[in-house]
Design a protein around this motif. Structure first.
Motif, PDB file in Angstrom:
ATOM      1  N   MET A 150       0.781  -1.082  -0.086  1.00  0.00           N
ATOM      2  CA  MET A 150       0.036  -0.153   0.067  1.00  0.00           C
ATOM      3  C   MET A 150       0.612   1.223   0.176  1.00  0.00           C
ATOM      4  O   MET A 150       0.740   2.300  -0.675  1.00  0.00           O
ATOM      5  CB  MET A 150      -0.989   0.008   1.201  1.00  0.00           C
ATOM      6  CG  MET A 150      -1.784   1.337   1.462  1.00  0.00           C
ATOM      7  SD  MET A 150      -2.799   1.092   2.849  1.00  0.00           S
ATOM      8  CE  MET A 150      -1.667   1.475   4.134  1.00  0.00           C
ATOM      9  N   ALA A 151       1.801   1.421   0.813  1.00  0.00           N
ATOM     10  CA  ALA A 151       2.694   2.487   0.845  1.00  0.00           C
ATOM     11  C   ALA A 151       3.670   2.502  -0.385  1.00  0.00           C
ATOM     12  O   ALA A 151       3.916   3.701  -0.794  1.00  0.00           O
ATOM     13  CB  ALA A 151       3.734   2.115   2.201  1.00  0.00           C
ATOM     14  N   LYS A 152       3.999   1.471  -0.882  1.00  0.00           N
ATOM     15  CA  LYS A 152       4.527   1.689  -2.200  1.00  0.00           C
ATOM     16  C   LYS A 152       3.806   2.099  -3.281  1.00  0.00           C
ATOM     17  O   LYS A 152       4.257   2.876  -4.272  1.00  0.00           O
ATOM     18  CB  LYS A 152       5.085   0.174  -2.705  1.00  0.00           C
ATOM     19  CG  LYS A 152       6.549  -0.248  -1.822  1.00  0.00           C
ATOM     20  CD  LYS A 152       6.886  -1.588  -2.501  1.00  0.00           C
ATOM     21  CE  LYS A 152       8.049  -2.136  -1.764  1.00  0.00           C
ATOM     22  NZ  LYS A 152       8.793  -3.238  -1.910  1.00  0.00           N
ATOM     23  N   TRP A 153       2.462   1.636  -3.439  1.00  0.00           N
ATOM     24  CA  TRP A 153       1.544   2.369  -4.483  1.00  0.00           C
ATOM     25  C   TRP A 153       1.522   3.779  -4.173  1.00  0.00           C
ATOM     26  O   TRP A 153       1.470   4.586  -4.958  1.00  0.00           O
ATOM     27  CB  TRP A 153      -0.006   1.525  -3.946  1.00  0.00           C
ATOM     28  CG  TRP A 153      -1.126   2.163  -4.711  1.00  0.00           C
ATOM     29  CD1 TRP A 153      -1.230   2.462  -6.000  1.00  0.00           C
ATOM     30  CD2 TRP A 153      -2.037   3.051  -4.134  1.00  0.00           C
ATOM     31  NE1 TRP A 153      -2.294   3.194  -6.157  1.00  0.00           N
ATOM     32  CE2 TRP A 153      -3.007   3.646  -5.029  1.00  0.00           C
ATOM     33  CE3 TRP A 153      -2.186   3.388  -2.633  1.00  0.00           C
ATOM     34  CZ2 TRP A 153      -3.997   4.387  -4.745  1.00  0.00           C
ATOM     35  CZ3 TRP A 153      -3.218   4.088  -2.322  1.00  0.00           C
ATOM     36  CH2 TRP A 153      -4.158   4.707  -3.449  1.00  0.00           C
ATOM     37  N   MET A 154       1.398   4.294  -2.986  1.00  0.00           N
ATOM     38  CA  MET A 154       1.336   5.568  -2.559  1.00  0.00           C
ATOM     39  C   MET A 154       2.409   6.478  -3.019  1.00  0.00           C
ATOM     40  O   MET A 154       2.551   7.322  -3.759  1.00  0.00           O
ATOM     41  CB  MET A 154       1.225   5.785  -0.857  1.00  0.00           C
ATOM     42  CG  MET A 154      -0.009   5.404  -0.470  1.00  0.00           C
ATOM     43  SD  MET A 154      -0.038   5.844   1.270  1.00  0.00           S
ATOM     44  CE  MET A 154      -1.796   5.270   1.752  1.00  0.00           C
ATOM     45  N   ALA A 155       3.706   5.685  -2.728  1.00  0.00           N
ATOM     46  CA  ALA A 155       4.947   6.289  -3.227  1.00  0.00           C
ATOM     47  C   ALA A 155       5.155   6.519  -4.748  1.00  0.00           C
ATOM     48  O   ALA A 155       5.336   7.527  -5.457  1.00  0.00           O
ATOM     49  CB  ALA A 155       6.340   5.412  -2.780  1.00  0.00           C
ATOM     50  N   ILE A 156       4.577   5.518  -5.453  1.00  0.00           N
ATOM     51  CA  ILE A 156       4.558   5.510  -7.046  1.00  0.00           C
ATOM     52  C   ILE A 156       3.716   6.443  -7.433  1.00  0.00           C
ATOM     53  O   ILE A 156       3.996   7.468  -8.438  1.00  0.00           O
ATOM     54  CB  ILE A 156       4.374   4.183  -7.558  1.00  0.00           C
ATOM     55  CG1 ILE A 156       5.454   3.260  -7.211  1.00  0.00           C
ATOM     56  CG2 ILE A 156       4.235   4.309  -9.043  1.00  0.00           C
ATOM     57  CD1 ILE A 156       5.303   1.986  -7.819  1.00  0.00           C
ATOM     58  N   GLU A 157       2.405   6.768  -6.861  1.00  0.00           N
ATOM     59  CA  GLU A 157       1.569   7.458  -7.153  1.00  0.00           C
ATOM     60  C   GLU A 157       1.990   9.097  -6.832  1.00  0.00           C
ATOM     61  O   GLU A 157       1.633   9.756  -7.785  1.00  0.00           O
ATOM     62  CB  GLU A 157       0.308   7.250  -6.440  1.00  0.00           C
ATOM     63  CG  GLU A 157      -0.904   8.091  -7.040  1.00  0.00           C
ATOM     64  CD  GLU A 157      -2.186   7.623  -5.827  1.00  0.00           C
ATOM     65  OE1 GLU A 157      -2.133   8.092  -4.610  1.00  0.00           O
ATOM     66  OE2 GLU A 157      -3.105   7.323  -6.483  1.00  0.00           O
ATOM     67  N   SER A 158       2.813   9.105  -5.838  1.00  0.00           N
ATOM     68  CA  SER A 158       3.039  10.703  -5.529  1.00  0.00           C
ATOM     69  C   SER A 158       4.193  10.963  -6.394  1.00  0.00           C
ATOM     70  O   SER A 158       4.392  12.296  -6.570  1.00  0.00           O
ATOM     71  CB  SER A 158       3.676  10.697  -4.044  1.00  0.00           C
ATOM     72  OG  SER A 158       4.761   9.921  -4.036  1.00  0.00           O
ATOM     73  N   ALA A 159       4.587  10.195  -7.351  1.00  0.00           N
ATOM     74  CA  ALA A 159       6.047  10.484  -8.269  1.00  0.00           C
ATOM     75  C   ALA A 159       5.496  10.671  -9.487  1.00  0.00           C
ATOM     76  O   ALA A 159       6.262  11.274 -10.339  1.00  0.00           O
ATOM     77  CB  ALA A 159       7.073   9.571  -8.087  1.00  0.00           C
TER      78      ALA A 159
END
Length: 639
Positions: free
Chosen positions: A439-448
């Protein structure tokens, strides 16, 4: 009450460590360790419930911290002189001179700066250190007993070992609660000394070599930290973290000189977090006993580095420095994920994947948006739990089978059924939805998404992490479970594994509430906005939704069905591998009749693609690129 909680989480471990150093009775040591773990856990939860605070202890403590700084630096200097390491000698001497200048000629009235300051980010870190770190310390009771039996030691070294373990926990709690940056520097150097002593604990030649490498790399970061404080005192006129954060928007607009100490502090965080080109100290730390590896990689040493970088993110938001930090983190995330993919040594897989995940947190700090900081904090939480669990599992497995190579873990369920299931849970929580790491990796990629190159590197790195985690899980699951042997394990080893496995699942299960209750307030405080909304237990943003509970139900049903079916498979139902030529089985091992009538045993193994992902192939170029980005970051971002 607040004084008592700070005492319990920071000062009490220092006092308990001193008792453990002189205590020789093993049973009494066990009781003290378990009791201390209980106090730390309860105190951290009570502190979390109490919320933010600022605390100023008696002025006497300022003098004690100053004295402690010089004592630690003198000890490190003596180590450098004894080892004839010129880097340690000169960097430590520079710190002693710099500290004298800062303490006695620049800073006036130490008592005017509150020593401790906590918001939800600090309190999250205290809980991680106190809960995960305490469980690792308890695990060490049973582990070190067997470890010393294997080494055939004439005299136990456990008093010194647990002295530094418990001291480490107190130093980390002090570090994440420190408001006065001089206090933070003291705790920072304390963790450096503890890590040096713990990595070299076994006192072998390779342990001494890797401990020395860890020391000089972290002394380099300590020097950067101290000289950052000197510049910061000159530029900002204060060493109060709360004041500096409150003036963050002012500094971000002004830019210029404030970015020099920010770069130095970020650089110090990168050395502590073992980012390229300093990753070798953390991979070398694998020679230490497993509790040390788990403590350094999950909840203490390396988390101090990323905590500092994330903590300072509001100050350098919107600057060139922030963009370079994002680029650096994304590159190291991808590069070290590739290195992890080329490893079969379980501890090395965990080491490189740790460095990779820390780099992802750093990239999020550099992206520096509400979504990215949300991802960074959630990564810190979930990574600490799952990675500690996996390190402890590998340590237990190694003591049982005599190997940490994941290829030797085929059929492990038959010998260690409980530990195998727990290891599988640990691996799955690192890579599968709806667990918190993914979930956190999804957020990270989305934020980039606004930084194309960073986004591509984060996506590729995430793909590589799936590769090595799937390989490991596949090796554990590929053999039929059948009827296992009973697994005997010391209670102090078994309970931390079970508790951490339960935490890895349960904290992910309540991740929407963790976000709402702990992460969103921090982000809103410093960025005046949040990136996600919780709706029916799901996390929603403008560009997507992460479904939690329906996926948990599907995953639970699938896991239950898979385990149930695997138990029905017997050895008679498993077909032997087919090989060209005349097949035969010798001593229960399948193979075929080879040249000159010799039996050739069948062997299976995974592809590690060392020609692409091997350390010898990648490390040099990773270090060169990372160093180049750091140089550009210094001159392009700070100036």
């Amino acid at each position: 009450m607040l004084d008592t909680l700070v005492f319990a989480t920071v000062l009490l471990p220092f006092l308990v460590a001193a008792v453990l150093l002189v205590l020789r009775q093993q049973n009494v040591r066990k009781v003290i360790l378990v009791a201390t773990a209980g106090v730390l856990i309860l105190a951290s939860l009570a502190m979390l419930r109490g919320g933010a605070f600022i605390l100023s202890p008696a002025p006497l403590y300022d003098s004690l911290v100053t004295l402690g700084d010089f004592v630690i630096l003198l000890v490190v200097l003596c180590v450098g002189l004894k080892r004839k390491n010129q880097i340690i000698i000169w960097l430590t001497a520079a710190q002693i001179l710099g500290l004298i200048w800062l303490d006695f000629f620049m800073v006036e009235g130490h008592g005017t700066t509150p020593a401790f300051f906590a918001d939800d980010l600090s309190l999250i870190m205290v809980c991680i250190v106190s809960i995960v770190g305490s469980l690792i310390a308890v695990y060490g009771i049973g582990y070190m007993k067997e470890h010393e039996e294997h080494l055939h030691l004439a005299k136990s070294k456990q008093p010194r070992f647990f002295f530094f373990i418990v001291l480490f926990l107190g130093a980390m709690n002090g570090l994440v609660l420190a408001n006065n940056l001089l206090w933070m520097y003291f705790f920072w150097e304390c963790t450096t000394l503890c890590s040096f002593m713990l990595i070299g604990h076994d006192d072998t030649e390779i342990a001494r070599k890797n401990a020395e490498r860890a020391l000089w790399m972290n002394v380099l970061g300590g020097a950067a930290f101290l000289f950052a404080l000197i510049v910061l005192q000159k530029v900002a006129g204060t060493l109060s973290l709360a004041d500096i954060l409150a003036r963050g928007p002012e500094f971000a607009v002004a830019g210029g000189a404030i970015l020099i100490p920010m770069f130095l502090l970020v650089f110090a965080g990168m050395t502590k977090a073992a980012q390229a080109p300093f990753q070798s100290w953390l991979t070398g730390a694998m020679v230490a006993p497993t509790p040390v590896s788990a403590l350094l990689h999950s909840s203490t040493m390396v988390k101090a580095g990323v905590y500092l970088i994330v903590r300072l993110a509001p100050i350098y938001a919107g600057t060139y420095l922030s963009n370079f930090i994002a680029l650096f983190g994304a590159f190291v995330f991808l590069a070290t994920a590739a290195l992890a993919a080329g490893q079969s040594n379980g501890k090395k897989v965990l080491a490189y994947s740790t460095i990779s995940n820390l780099a992802l947190i750093i990239a999020c700090a550099g992206i520096n948006t509400p979504a990215a900081i949300t991802a960074a904090i959630l990564l810190i939480i979930f990574h600490a739990i799952s990675k500690a669990l996996l390190f402890l599992c590998v340590g237990a497995i190694e003591q049982k089978i005599g190997s940490r190579d994941i290829e030797d873990m085929r059929g492990l369920y038959a010998r260690m059924p409980r530990t195998t299931i727990i290891t599988i849970i640990g691996v799955l929580t690192m890579m599968l939805p709806p667990f918190g790491m993914l979930m956190a990796k999804w957020m990270a990629i989305e934020s980039a998404q606004g930084q194309f190159l960073v986004m591509i590197m984060l996506a590729l790195g995430s793909g590589l992490t799936v590769l090595f985690w799937c390989r490991w899980a596949g090796i554990l699951l590929i053999s039929p479970f059948g009827k296992p042997q009973p697994e005997t394990q010391d209670c102090s080893v078994r309970l931390p594994l079970v508790i951490l496995a339960a935490m890895a699942v349960l904290v992910s299960l309540v991740s929407p509430f963790v976000y709402n209750g702990l992460v969103a307030p921090v982000v809103a405080m410093y960025y005046k906005a949040t990136a996600y909304a919780v709706s029916y237990g799901n996390l929603e943003s403008a560009s997507g939704v992460f479904i939690v509970y329906p996926l948990f139900i599907l995953l639970g049903l699938g896991f239950y069905y898979a385990v149930k079916q695997s138990r029905k498979v017997t050895a008679a139902q498993v077909s032997a591998p087919y090989m060209c030529g005349e097949q035969e089985t010798v001593d229960g091992k399948p193979g075929f009749l080879g040249p000159l009538g010799q039996h050739v045993a069948a062997a299976s193994g995974s592809y590690y693609l060392e020609q692409f992902f091997g350390e010898a192939v990648l490390t040099k170029w990773i270090n060169v690129v990372a160093m180049a980005v750091l140089v550009i970051m210094l001159f392009g971002g700070a100036l």
